[in-house]
Write a protein that holds these residues in place. Sequence first.
Motif, PDB file in Angstrom:
ATOM      1  N   ASP A   6       5.557 -17.191 -34.776  1.00 18.34           N
ATOM      2  CA  ASP A   6       6.436 -18.452 -34.992  1.00 18.34           C
ATOM      3  C   ASP A   6       6.256 -18.582 -36.650  1.00 18.34           C
ATOM      4  OD1 ASP A   6       7.272 -21.087 -35.170  1.00 18.34           O
ATOM      5  OD2 ASP A   6       5.329 -22.161 -34.135  1.00 18.34           O
ATOM      6  N   ILE A   7       7.305 -18.890 -37.290  1.00 19.60           N
ATOM      7  CA  ILE A   7       7.459 -18.877 -38.790  1.00 19.60           C
ATOM      8  C   ILE A   7       7.213 -20.305 -39.242  1.00 19.60           C
ATOM      9  CG2 ILE A   7       8.959 -16.940 -39.166  1.00 19.60           C
ATOM     10  CD1 ILE A   7      11.270 -19.050 -39.159  1.00 19.60           C
ATOM     11  N   ALA A   8       7.036 -21.135 -38.433  1.00 17.93           N
ATOM     12  CA  ALA A   8       6.533 -22.666 -38.695  1.00 17.93           C
ATOM     13  C   ALA A   8       5.329 -22.667 -38.520  1.00 17.93           C
ATOM     14  CB  ALA A   8       7.324 -23.529 -37.755  1.00 17.93           C
ATOM     15  N   ASP A   9       4.572 -21.956 -38.009  1.00 17.45           N
ATOM     16  CA  ASP A   9       3.175 -21.877 -37.951  1.00 17.45           C
ATOM     17  C   ASP A   9       2.332 -21.682 -39.243  1.00 17.45           C
ATOM     18  OD1 ASP A   9       0.286 -21.834 -37.313  1.00 17.45           O
ATOM     19  OD2 ASP A   9       0.733 -20.608 -35.289  1.00 17.45           O
ATOM     20  N   SER A  10       1.447 -22.682 -39.585  1.00 14.89           N
ATOM     21  CA  SER A  10       0.848 -22.576 -41.013  1.00 14.89           C
ATOM     22  C   SER A  10      -0.299 -21.597 -41.386  1.00 14.89           C
ATOM     23  CB  SER A  10       0.399 -23.887 -41.671  1.00 14.89           C
ATOM     24  OG  SER A  10      -0.624 -24.439 -40.459  1.00 14.89           O
ATOM     25  N   GLN A  16      -2.007 -15.174 -36.571  1.00 13.79           N
ATOM     26  CA  GLN A  16      -0.972 -15.263 -35.362  1.00 13.79           C
ATOM     27  C   GLN A  16      -0.955 -14.093 -34.668  1.00 13.79           C
ATOM     28  OE1 GLN A  16       2.628 -17.096 -36.783  1.00 13.79           O
ATOM     29  NE2 GLN A  16       1.859 -17.727 -38.563  1.00 13.79           N
TER      30      GLN A  16
END
Length: 115
Positions: A6-10, A16
């Motif tokens: 998930d590219i939005a995951d920080s 990840q």
Amino acid sequence: MLLRLDIADSRPLHEQVAGAIRRAIADGECRPGDRLPPARDLSRALGVNANTVLRGLRTLRDEGVLEFRRGRGVTVAEGADQRSELLDRARQLVADAARQGYSKSELIELIRGLS
């Protein structure tokens, strides 16, 4: 095995990657004894550097979820499905405790008091 990040995951990418593999094991996509694709193939499929994938794989090896075997590649360890689930629950407990203002050491003391 279909993994997605998930590219939005920080969270850092290697975490990840490890999480995606844990989910695949928990969902039954990978079973104990199954061989994982080479890190280079995983990195191409995920669109990340091979070293990032290797770091995630080493994390899982250190947790006892994966086994590295010379000449045989990376395989899912026996009992990994149970270990993976337990680690996820432990992480959630640590996160819940932090939200309620407890430090890790205070949480450990609470758990010790249960036995």
